[in-house]
Scaffold this motif. Structure first.
Motif, mmCIF file in Angstrom:
data_model
loop_
_atom_site.group_PDB
_atom_site.id
_atom_site.type_symbol
_atom_site.label_atom_id
_atom_site.label_comp_id
_atom_site.label_asym_id
_atom_site.label_seq_id
_atom_site.Cartn_x
_atom_site.Cartn_y
_atom_site.Cartn_z
ATOM 1 N N ASN A 45 -90.556 36.110 -115.440
ATOM 2 C CA ASN A 45 -90.688 35.903 -113.995
ATOM 3 C C ASN A 45 -89.453 36.373 -113.245
ATOM 4 O OD1 ASN A 45 -93.311 34.777 -113.791
ATOM 5 N ND2 ASN A 45 -92.559 32.830 -114.574
ATOM 6 N N GLN A 46 -88.274 36.057 -113.773
ATOM 7 C CA GLN A 46 -87.047 36.453 -113.090
ATOM 8 C C GLN A 46 -86.877 37.972 -113.082
ATOM 9 O OE1 GLN A 46 -85.025 34.461 -111.360
ATOM 10 N NE2 GLN A 46 -86.436 32.786 -111.834
ATOM 11 N N VAL A 47 -87.119 38.577 -114.239
ATOM 12 C CA VAL A 47 -86.998 40.043 -114.311
ATOM 13 C C VAL A 47 -88.041 40.706 -113.423
ATOM 14 C CG1 VAL A 47 -87.215 42.032 -115.851
ATOM 15 C CG2 VAL A 47 -85.967 40.012 -116.603
ATOM 16 N N ALA A 48 -89.256 40.142 -113.417
ATOM 17 C CA ALA A 48 -90.318 40.728 -112.593
ATOM 18 C C ALA A 48 -89.977 40.642 -111.118
ATOM 19 C CB ALA A 48 -91.642 40.025 -112.882
ATOM 20 N N ILE A 49 -89.481 39.483 -110.676
ATOM 21 C CA ILE A 49 -89.130 39.330 -109.259
ATOM 22 C C ILE A 49 -88.018 40.279 -108.874
ATOM 23 C CG2 ILE A 49 -88.125 37.726 -107.596
ATOM 24 C CD1 ILE A 49 -89.625 35.480 -109.068
ATOM 25 N N SER A 50 -86.989 40.350 -109.723
ATOM 26 C CA SER A 50 -85.851 41.220 -109.434
ATOM 27 C C SER A 50 -86.283 42.687 -109.340
ATOM 28 C CB SER A 50 -84.788 41.042 -110.516
ATOM 29 O OG SER A 50 -83.737 41.962 -110.343
ATOM 30 N N ASN A 51 -87.057 43.131 -110.329
ATOM 31 C CA ASN A 51 -87.465 44.535 -110.321
ATOM 32 C C ASN A 51 -88.530 44.811 -109.262
ATOM 33 O OD1 ASN A 51 -86.238 46.169 -112.742
ATOM 34 N ND2 ASN A 51 -86.621 44.110 -113.525
ATOM 35 N N LYS A 52 -89.356 43.819 -108.960
ATOM 36 C CA LYS A 52 -90.350 43.987 -107.900
ATOM 37 C C LYS A 52 -89.660 44.236 -106.564
ATOM 38 C CE LYS A 52 -94.390 43.558 -105.790
ATOM 39 N NZ LYS A 52 -95.486 44.522 -105.916
ATOM 40 N N ASN A 53 -88.617 43.451 -106.272
ATOM 41 C CA ASN A 53 -87.871 43.637 -105.021
ATOM 42 C C ASN A 53 -87.216 45.003 -104.977
ATOM 43 O OD1 ASN A 53 -88.574 41.070 -104.188
ATOM 44 N ND2 ASN A 53 -86.725 40.114 -105.040
ATOM 45 N N LEU A 54 -86.651 45.403 -106.129
ATOM 46 C CA LEU A 54 -85.982 46.708 -106.178
ATOM 47 C C LEU A 54 -86.971 47.846 -106.008
ATOM 48 C CD1 LEU A 54 -83.085 47.680 -106.553
ATOM 49 C CD2 LEU A 54 -83.534 47.866 -108.999
ATOM 50 N N ILE A 55 -88.142 47.734 -106.680
ATOM 51 C CA ILE A 55 -89.172 48.770 -106.570
ATOM 52 C C ILE A 55 -89.703 48.849 -105.135
ATOM 53 C CG2 ILE A 55 -91.510 49.379 -107.290
ATOM 54 C CD1 ILE A 55 -89.439 50.116 -109.334
ATOM 55 N N SER A 56 -89.901 47.669 -104.511
ATOM 56 C CA SER A 56 -90.385 47.650 -103.128
ATOM 57 C C SER A 56 -89.381 48.305 -102.196
ATOM 58 C CB SER A 56 -90.648 46.205 -102.694
ATOM 59 O OG SER A 56 -91.645 45.606 -103.495
ATOM 60 N N LEU A 57 -88.075 48.056 -102.427
ATOM 61 C CA LEU A 57 -87.036 48.668 -101.601
ATOM 62 C C LEU A 57 -87.061 50.184 -101.719
ATOM 63 C CD1 LEU A 57 -84.504 48.383 -99.808
ATOM 64 C CD2 LEU A 57 -83.153 48.166 -101.908
ATOM 65 N N TYR A 58 -87.128 50.687 -102.944
ATOM 66 C CA TYR A 58 -87.140 52.143 -103.135
ATOM 67 C C TYR A 58 -88.446 52.754 -102.620
ATOM 68 C CZ TYR A 58 -82.800 52.654 -105.718
ATOM 69 O OH TYR A 58 -81.475 52.716 -106.065
ATOM 70 N N MET A 59 -89.559 52.031 -102.805
ATOM 71 C CA MET A 59 -90.826 52.553 -102.295
ATOM 72 C C MET A 59 -90.795 52.635 -100.775
ATOM 73 S SD MET A 59 -93.806 53.580 -103.591
ATOM 74 C CE MET A 59 -93.678 54.968 -102.461
ATOM 75 N N GLY A 60 -90.128 51.635 -100.141
ATOM 76 C CA GLY A 60 -89.974 51.678 -98.686
ATOM 77 C C GLY A 60 -89.143 52.858 -98.243
ATOM 78 N N PRO A 201 -83.775 59.034 -106.979
ATOM 79 C CA PRO A 201 -82.928 57.843 -106.743
ATOM 80 C C PRO A 201 -83.169 56.721 -107.739
ATOM 81 C CG PRO A 201 -83.872 58.650 -104.687
ATOM 82 C CD PRO A 201 -84.535 59.415 -105.779
ATOM 83 N N MET A 202 -84.346 56.698 -108.360
ATOM 84 C CA MET A 202 -84.648 55.634 -109.316
ATOM 85 C C MET A 202 -83.801 55.729 -110.572
ATOM 86 S SD MET A 202 -86.833 53.634 -107.997
ATOM 87 C CE MET A 202 -87.296 52.704 -109.441
ATOM 88 N N ASN A 203 -83.157 56.867 -110.791
ATOM 89 C CA ASN A 203 -82.279 57.001 -111.962
ATOM 90 C C ASN A 203 -81.071 56.066 -111.879
ATOM 91 O OD1 ASN A 203 -83.915 58.994 -113.086
ATOM 92 N ND2 ASN A 203 -82.880 60.624 -111.948
ATOM 93 N N LEU A 204 -80.802 55.581 -110.647
ATOM 94 C CA LEU A 204 -79.673 54.677 -110.469
ATOM 95 C C LEU A 204 -80.010 53.247 -110.893
ATOM 96 C CD1 LEU A 204 -78.513 55.947 -106.963
ATOM 97 C CD2 LEU A 204 -77.612 56.614 -109.215
ATOM 98 N N ILE A 205 -81.320 52.961 -111.094
ATOM 99 C CA ILE A 205 -81.727 51.615 -111.498
ATOM 100 C C ILE A 205 -81.548 51.467 -113.000
ATOM 101 C CG2 ILE A 205 -83.633 49.968 -111.537
ATOM 102 C CD1 ILE A 205 -84.825 51.359 -109.168
ATOM 103 N N ASP A 206 -80.932 50.366 -113.421
ATOM 104 C CA ASP A 206 -80.730 50.099 -114.848
ATOM 105 C C ASP A 206 -81.920 49.313 -115.398
ATOM 106 O OD1 ASP A 206 -79.772 49.776 -117.370
ATOM 107 O OD2 ASP A 206 -78.283 48.221 -116.852
ATOM 108 N N LEU A 207 -82.821 50.028 -116.066
ATOM 109 C CA LEU A 207 -83.982 49.394 -116.700
ATOM 110 C C LEU A 207 -83.823 49.328 -118.213
ATOM 111 C CD1 LEU A 207 -86.848 51.072 -114.633
ATOM 112 C CD2 LEU A 207 -85.854 48.800 -114.321
#
Length: 576
Positions: A45-60, A201-207
Motif C-alpha cells: 500500500n505504501q509503495v503503491a501510494i508513493s508511486n501512484k502520486n509520482l506517476i500522476s505527477l509525471y502524467m500531468g 523524464p521517468m528515468n529519474l524515478i528510482d524503481l
C-alpha cells in the motif's frame, strides 16, 4: 438428559499426533502468516501510494506539455495568415512564400517544446509535407516518419470519418509515436513525439534495478520495450484506480495513470523483491523463526518415530510376510499406544480366522471344480444315443445279425467308457481305444464314406489326458464334413514338442471336409459357444472350458482350415 462426552485416553495416538502437530506447527504458522501478510500489505500500500502520486505527477506534466503543443497548433490555425495562404494561395509564389514563413515560425516555436519531437504541416492536394523536428531526431528516423506520415494523412483525407480530436498512437517501423492532427481546409497541422521521448523524464524515478516505467496503449500494449513484459502472464490492461499484482507468479505490482489528452497511460511495474527489500527487521525475524523451525524438525521426527513409525514398521513387516504366503505369522505384544494394541489383537484374531477360512475355501473350490468338470463331461454323453439306437433298428430290419453283434459290442464299449468318463483323466491309450471304437461305429453307419489314420509314439500312451478330448473334434468333423459324394478322411497324430523351457504334447486332428466357416473360427477364437440355424453347439466350447479348469493357461486349442481344404485342430497339453 446429560450428554456424555467420549472418553479420550491420554495414550491415544490421535491425541498425541494432534497435540504434537498443534504445539509444533500452529504457533509458527500463525506467526509467519500474520507477519508476512500484514507486512506485505502495508508495504504494498505504501509503495503503491508513493508511486501512484509520482506517476500522476509525471502524467500531468506530459499532459501539460501535449496541451501546450496542441494550443500552439490551434493558434497557428486560427491566427496565422500564412496558413490560409498556404491552404488557398493565389499563385505559386504566394504558396512558396507562405511555406517559407511557416518554416521560420515553426522552427522558432519548436525550441519552446522540448517534449515534442516535431511539428508538421501537410497539403494533401499538393502532397507537400513541411516537417520541422528537433535536433535530437536523427535523419533516418525523420525520413521514415515522414514517409509513413504522408500515407497516414492521405488516408485521413479520403476517409469519410472525422479524424481523431486528441493525441493518438501510431506504430511506425517497430516504434510507437504519439500524434495530434488538426484539419484546416486542405491542410493538416500536427505534431508527433516518440514514446521514448515522453518517457525520458521517468528515468529519474528510482524503481529499483528490475523496475520499469512504461507508456502503454489503451489496450495495455507497452510502447517501449522492456524485459518485464517478456513474462507472458503480465497484464497491463487493468484499471488504475488502485494497484494490482500481475505476472505468471503474481510477483509484479502495477500502478498507473491514464492520460487526459491522449489514448495512452503511464504505468510503473515494480517487482515484489524490489518492494520487500526494505524490510530488514521482518526478514531477520523470519530468518530466526526459520532456524527455530529447523531445530524443531528432529524433535518432531523423533516424536513421530517413537509413537507412530515403529509400530507401523512392525505391522508392515508382518504384512509383508503374509503377502508372501505365510498366513501363520502373528503380531507380538509390544508396549505401544492403545490404538496399535487394539490393531495388533484384532489383526492376530483376523489372521487366525483367515487361515481357517482359506483351508475351507480351498476344499470347497476343489469340490466345485470337480463337480463342474463332471457336468461338462456329461454334457457330451446324450449326443450319440439317438443315432445309435436308430442304426440298430435299421440293421435289425434287414436282419444283418453279424453287424448287429459288432455294432452292439462297439456300443457297449462306447457307453462303458462314457459312463466312467466322469474321471478327470484317462490314459492316452484308453482315449485312443475309445476313439477307434467310435470311428468303427461311424464306419458302420457310413460304409465306404469314412476312413481314418492314427499316429502316436509308444512312450506317450501312458500319459494322462482329459477324457473325450479327441472324440469331440472327430465327432464334429463327421457331423459337418461327411457327404455321400466324397469319402471323408480323418487323421489323428500325437507327438512330443519342445519350443521353450517346457515340453508339451501336440495333438493334430485333420479332416478332408469343407472346413470351418469364418464365423465359427471367430467364435472359437473368442471362446464363445457356436450358435447357427441348427441351434447351439457346445462341443468345442466344452473342451476349451475343461482344459481351462484343468490346466489354466498351460493348455490351448487352435482351429484353422488346412490346404487345400479341410479343418485342422491343434491341441497343446503340458507334458509331465
Amino acid at each position: 438428559m446429560r450428554i456424555r462426552l467420549p472418553k479420550i485416553s491420554w495414550n491415544s495416538i490421535r491425541l498425541k499426533l494432534v497435540a504434537g502437530l498443534f504445539l509444533v506447527t500452529v504457533p509458527l504458522l500463525a506467526l509467519f502468516f500474520y507477519n508476512n501478510h500484514y507486512s506485505i500489505n502495508v508495504v504494498h500500500n505504501q509503495v503503491a501510494i508513493s508511486n501512484k502520486n509520482l506517476i500522476s505527477l509525471y502524467m500531468g506534466q506530459i499532459d501539460t506539455q501535449l496541451e501546450a503543443a496542441e494550443k500552439n497548433l490551434l493558434g497557428l490555425d486560427t491566427t496565422n495568415y500564412d496558413i490560409q495562404s498556404m491552404d488557398e494561395p493565389n499563385d505559386e509564389d504566394e504558396y512558396q512564400l507562405s511555406k517559407y514563413h511557416l518554416l521560420t515560425t515553426i522552427s522558432k516555436n519548436i525550441l519552446f517544446y522540448e517534449s515534442i519531437d516535431a511539428f508538421f504541416i501537410y497539403n494533401y492536394e499538393r502532397k507537400d509535407l513541411l516537417n520541422i523536428s528537433q535536433s535530437s531526431v536523427n535523419y533516418t528516423e525523420k525520413i521514415g516518419v515522414e514517409k509513413n506520415l504522408v500515407q497516414h494523412l492521405d488516408q485521413l483525407a479520403i476517409s469519410p470519418e472525422p479524424g481523431p480530436n486528441r493525441w493518438y498512437i501510431r506504430k511506425i517501423e517497430n516504434s510507437y509515436y504519439v500524434l495530434r492532427t488538426i484539419k484546416s481546409g486542405n491542410l493538416y497541422l500536427g505534431a508527433w513525439v516518440k514514446a521514448k521521448t515522453l518517457l525520458g523524464p521517468m528515468n529519474l524515478i528510482d524503481l529499483g534495478s528490475n523496475g520499469s516505467a512504461l507508456l502503454i496503449t489503451s489496450e495495455g500494449v507497452p510502447m517501449v520495450n522492456t524485459n518485464l513484459t517478456e513474462d507472458k502472464g503480465v497484464d497491463l490492461s487493468g484499471e488504475f484506480q488502485k494497484f494490482y499484482l500481475t505476472g505468471s507468479e503474481k510477483n509484479l505490482m502495477v500502478v498507473g495513470e491514464a492520460s487526459q489528452k491522449g489514448e495512452f497511460s503511464l504505468v510503473a511495474v515494480i517487482p515484489n523483491k524490489e518492494i520487500l527489500q526494505n524490510l530488514p527487521r521482518i526478514t531477520q525475524l523470519i530468518g530466526w523463526l526459520s532456524f527455530a523451525a529447523i531445530g524443531l524438525v528432529p524433535l518432531s521426527l523423533l516424536f513421530l518415530h517413537r509413537i507412530l513409525l515403529v509400530p507401523l514398521k512392525r505391522l508392515i513387516t508382518v504384512m509383508n510376510k503374509i503377502n508372501k504366503g505365510f498366513v501363520n505369522v502373528r503380531m507380538d505384544n509390544f508396549n505401544t499406544s492403545d490404538e496399535f494394541i487394539l490393531v495388533n489383537q484384532t489383526f492376530n484374531k483376523m489372521m487366525s480366522q483367515i487361515e481357517e477360512l482359506k483351508i475351507n475355501v480351498y476344499e470347497e473350490k476343489l469340490s466345485k471344480q470337480k463337480a463342474e468338470l463332471q457336468h461338462l463331461q456329461l454334457q457330451i454323453n446324450p449326443h450319440f444315443f439317438m443315432n445309435s439306437l436308430n442304426m440298430l433298428f435299421n440293421l435289425a430290419e434287414v436282419k444283418n445279425y453279424e453287424l448287429i453283434q459288432e455294432m452292439t459290442l462297439c456300443l457297449v464299449r462306447y457307453f462303458r467308457f462314457m459312463f466312467r468318463s466322469n474321471l478327470s483323466f484317462v490314459t492316452l491309450e484308453e482315449e485312443l481305444q475309445h476313439v477307434r471304437n467310435y470311428i468303427r461305429i461311424q464306419e458302420l453307419r457310413f460304409p465306404g464314406h469314412l476312413t481314418s489314420q492314427f499316429s502316436c509314439p509308444e512312450f506317450l500312451k501312458a500319459i494322462q489326458i482329459p477324457p473325450l478330448l479327441i472324440q469331440t473334434f472327430l465327432e464334429n468333423s463327421i457331423k459337418h464334413g461327411i457327404t455321400l459324394e466324397e469319402p471323408l478322411h480323418l487323421s489323428v497324430s500325437l507327438d512330443l514338442k519342445e519350443t521353450g523351457l517346457k515340453p508339451y504334447v501336440e495333438i493334430m486332428i485333420r479332416d478332408t471336409g469343407k472346413g470351418f466357416s469364418n464365423h465359427v473360427l471367430n467364435e472359437i477364437k473368442l471362446g464363445n459357444r457356436i450358435i447357427d440355424e441348427q441351434g447351439e453347439h457346445i462341443g468345442i466350447w466344452n473342451v476349451q472350458k475343461r482344459l481351462s479348469i484343468l490346466y489354466a493357461d498351460e493348455a490351448s486349442v487352435s482351429c484353422y482350415n488346412g490346404f487345400p481344404n479341410g479343418a485342422v485342430v491343434e491341441i497343446k497339453l503340458p507334458f509331465g
